[in-house]
Write an enzyme that holds these catalytic residues in place. Structure first.
Site, PDB file in Angstrom:
ATOM      1  N   HIS A   1      43.778  37.268   3.247  1.00  0.00           N
ATOM      2  CA  HIS A   1      45.058  36.689   3.672  1.00  0.00           C
ATOM      3  C   HIS A   1      45.717  35.962   2.506  1.00  0.00           C
ATOM      4  O   HIS A   1      45.182  35.921   1.398  1.00  0.00           O
ATOM      5  CB  HIS A   1      44.863  35.766   4.885  1.00  0.00           C
ATOM      6  CG  HIS A   1      44.004  34.557   4.643  1.00  0.00           C
ATOM      7  ND1 HIS A   1      44.431  33.455   3.929  1.00  0.00           N
ATOM      8  CD2 HIS A   1      42.738  34.280   5.019  1.00  0.00           C
ATOM      9  CE1 HIS A   1      43.479  32.555   3.888  1.00  0.00           C
ATOM     10  NE2 HIS A   1      42.417  33.033   4.538  1.00  0.00           N
TER      11      HIS A   1
ATOM     12  N   CYS B   1      37.108  33.394   3.811  1.00  0.00           N
ATOM     13  CA  CYS B   1      37.956  34.560   3.580  1.00  0.00           C
ATOM     14  C   CYS B   1      38.252  34.721   2.088  1.00  0.00           C
ATOM     15  O   CYS B   1      37.900  33.872   1.281  1.00  0.00           O
ATOM     16  CB  CYS B   1      39.280  34.392   4.326  1.00  0.00           C
ATOM     17  SG  CYS B   1      39.108  34.311   6.116  1.00  0.00           S
TER      18      CYS B   1
END
Length: 164
Positions: free
Chosen positions: A128, A140
């Protein structure tokens, strides 16, 4: 490794002959991922989906799915829908996908601990947008928004994400 693999190195993410500065989890890279440890899991993962905010951008690829106002991601290891997209209202612990900030305006979903999640092994390992350069994530991989959009326009379902 193939030219079309996403490859995480100690200094960047490599894809299609380009190098992109990135952020990883505050817990570094681990081979023993656990929910809440803030680590990015080591291994070869697959990109299994793409989500985007249609109120903030055009569809980045034909296979991208819109994020709606009630879309959430279950991060409760005791929930039967752990590590899956769910809809509000939702009684278990979850993360809102439609955020006020731009972090999840465009999200590449990985197959980490999916589709049959093992409770506590970690959820929601996405690629992201970053908060700011090299600001750590909760596990992430995060990129500059322009770089993420460039990758999204060229990536295909099943692309390998290699975290050495």
């Amino acid at each position: 490794m193939r030219h079309t693999d996403l490859v995480l190195t100690p200094t960047h993410l490599r894809f299609c002959g380009r190098r992109f500065p990135c952020s990883i989890g505050r817990g570094g890279v681990t081979g023993t991922k656990r929910e809440g440890d803030g680590a990015t899991p080591r291994g070869t993962h697959r990109i299994v989906g793409m989500l985007y905010r249609p109120d903030r951008m055009a569809r980045p690829a034909g296979w991208a799915m819109p994020i709606g106002p009630g879309d959430l991601w279950s991060d409760d290891p005791g929930d039967a829908a752990y590590n899956q997209m769910v809809r509000a209202p939702y009684p278990h612990s979850h993360e809102r996908l439609r955020r006020a900030d731009p972090l999840y305006d465009l999200v590449l979903l990985t197959d980490w601990n999916w589709p049959r999640a093992m409770p506590g092994r970690g959820s929601a390992i996405f690629v992201h947008q970053w908060r700011k350069p090299h600001h750590p994530t909760e596990g992430c991989i995060a990129l500059h928004g322009d770089h993420l959009r460039w990758v999204a326009a060229r990536i295909a379902p099943g692309t390998r994400l290699i975290v050495a």
